[in-house]
Enzyme design. Sequence first.
Site, short mmCIF file in Angstrom:
data_model
loop_
_atom_site.label_atom_id
_atom_site.label_comp_id
_atom_site.label_asym_id
_atom_site.label_seq_id
_atom_site.Cartn_x
_atom_site.Cartn_y
_atom_site.Cartn_z
N ASN A 12 1.65 -9.02 28.28
CA ASN A 12 0.90 -7.83 27.87
C ASN A 12 1.89 -6.70 27.61
O ASN A 12 2.42 -6.11 28.54
CB ASN A 12 -0.09 -7.45 28.97
CG ASN A 12 -0.84 -6.16 28.66
OD1 ASN A 12 -0.88 -5.72 27.52
ND2 ASN A 12 -1.44 -5.56 29.68
N LYS A 14 1.30 -3.79 26.48
CA LYS A 14 0.69 -2.47 26.66
C LYS A 14 1.04 -1.59 25.45
O LYS A 14 1.09 -2.10 24.32
CB LYS A 14 1.12 -1.85 27.99
CG LYS A 14 0.79 -2.80 29.17
CD LYS A 14 0.98 -2.18 30.52
CE LYS A 14 0.61 -3.17 31.61
NZ LYS A 14 0.69 -2.56 32.96
N HIS A 104 -8.93 -4.82 31.96
CA HIS A 104 -7.65 -4.53 32.62
C HIS A 104 -7.83 -3.30 33.52
O HIS A 104 -8.59 -2.39 33.22
CB HIS A 104 -6.56 -4.27 31.58
CG HIS A 104 -5.19 -4.24 32.13
ND1 HIS A 104 -4.67 -3.12 32.77
CD2 HIS A 104 -4.20 -5.18 32.17
CE1 HIS A 104 -3.44 -3.38 33.16
NE2 HIS A 104 -3.12 -4.62 32.81
N GLU A 106 -6.12 -0.75 33.93
CA GLU A 106 -5.88 0.53 33.25
C GLU A 106 -7.08 0.96 32.43
O GLU A 106 -7.36 2.15 32.28
CB GLU A 106 -4.62 0.41 32.39
CG GLU A 106 -3.36 0.30 33.22
CD GLU A 106 -2.17 -0.30 32.49
OE1 GLU A 106 -1.13 -0.49 33.15
OE2 GLU A 106 -2.29 -0.59 31.29
N GLU A 174 -5.37 -9.30 39.24
CA GLU A 174 -4.30 -8.30 39.24
C GLU A 174 -4.58 -7.27 40.33
O GLU A 174 -5.36 -6.35 40.14
CB GLU A 174 -4.18 -7.62 37.87
CG GLU A 174 -5.49 -7.18 37.24
CD GLU A 174 -5.28 -6.17 36.13
OE1 GLU A 174 -4.16 -6.05 35.62
OE2 GLU A 174 -6.25 -5.47 35.78
N GLY A 180 3.07 -2.69 38.49
CA GLY A 180 4.11 -1.71 38.19
C GLY A 180 4.82 -1.14 39.40
O GLY A 180 5.67 -0.27 39.27
N SER A 220 3.61 -7.14 39.03
CA SER A 220 5.05 -7.19 39.33
C SER A 220 5.59 -8.61 39.31
O SER A 220 6.40 -9.01 40.16
CB SER A 220 5.33 -6.51 40.68
OG SER A 220 4.99 -5.14 40.64
#
Length: 262
Positions: A12, A14, A104, A106, A174, A180, A220
Site C-alpha cells: 500500500n 498510500k 483502512h 486511516e 491491522e 507506522g 510495521s
Amino acid sequence: MVNARTPFIAGNWKMNLDHLQSIAFVQKLAWSLKDSKHDYASVEAAVFPPFTDLRSVQTLIDADKLELSLGAQDLSDNDSGAYTGDISGAFLARLDVKYVIVGHSERRTIHGETDEVVASKVAAAHRNGLVPVLCVGETAEDLEKHGPSAVPVAQLRAALASIPGTAEIVVAYEPVWAIGSGQAATPDQAEQVCAALRETLVEVLGADAAAATRILYGGSVKSGNIAAFMREPNVDGALVGGASLDIPEFASIVRFQHHVGV
C-alpha cells in the site's frame, strides 16, 4: 506452508509517488523479483498505487506482461453520479484493477468511515467485480477496553453482512496501535486475532469459504519480521505500508520463503 492458501503480499503506497515515479518503481521492483527468480505462483505480490498512478502502472503491467497484481486504495460506495472527487468501482474495473482496499484505519479515523460505510463499499467492490481487501483493527484504547479481537471481529461481521457467502474477500488485520510505529504486534498476538477472524468467517460464510479466505497482517511489517508472521497458521500474508516504498525491502518481504526457518 501450513495451508493451501496462496500467500499474498500487498504493498500500500498510500499518498506517495506520482505517475512517472510509479513507472520507474514498478519496473525496478519487477526486475528485482525477476533477478531473484521469484515464483509468483507460490507468493502473490500486489501494488496499490494512488488513483493518479493506476493507468500508468496498469499499462506497464500489461505491456511488459508483469505478474504483479494491481490494487486501488479505496472506492466509492456509489457507481456513478454527483459525488465530486469519488472514484467508482466501475472505473477501477475498466483499468483491470483486481483488488481494492476498503476500511483502512486511516479512512476510518481521518475520514470518519463507519462500519456501515465500509460495508457499503465492500458491496460496491463485489458489484463491480473487484476483490475487497477489508481492513479491520483496534486502537490502543480499544485493545485496553475490549481485548485483542472484539473490535476486529465486530468490524468483520458488519462488512460480511453486505455480501453473499460465495463472494471472494481478503481480510487484513491491522492493529492501529502498530501502524507506522515501528513496533509490530508479536506473531502470537497476530495469530490470536487472525484465528478469531477465521472463526468468524466459519460462522458467517461456512467452513469452505473460511478455509479459502486469506487473512493478512498489517502494521510495521518488514523483512526482518515477516517470516515469523508467516509461520502462524492463520496468517496468509501482509499488508505492507512504509516498507512497500523501499524496493529491496519490499522484494525481500515478498520472498519471505527464502528467509531462514521458513
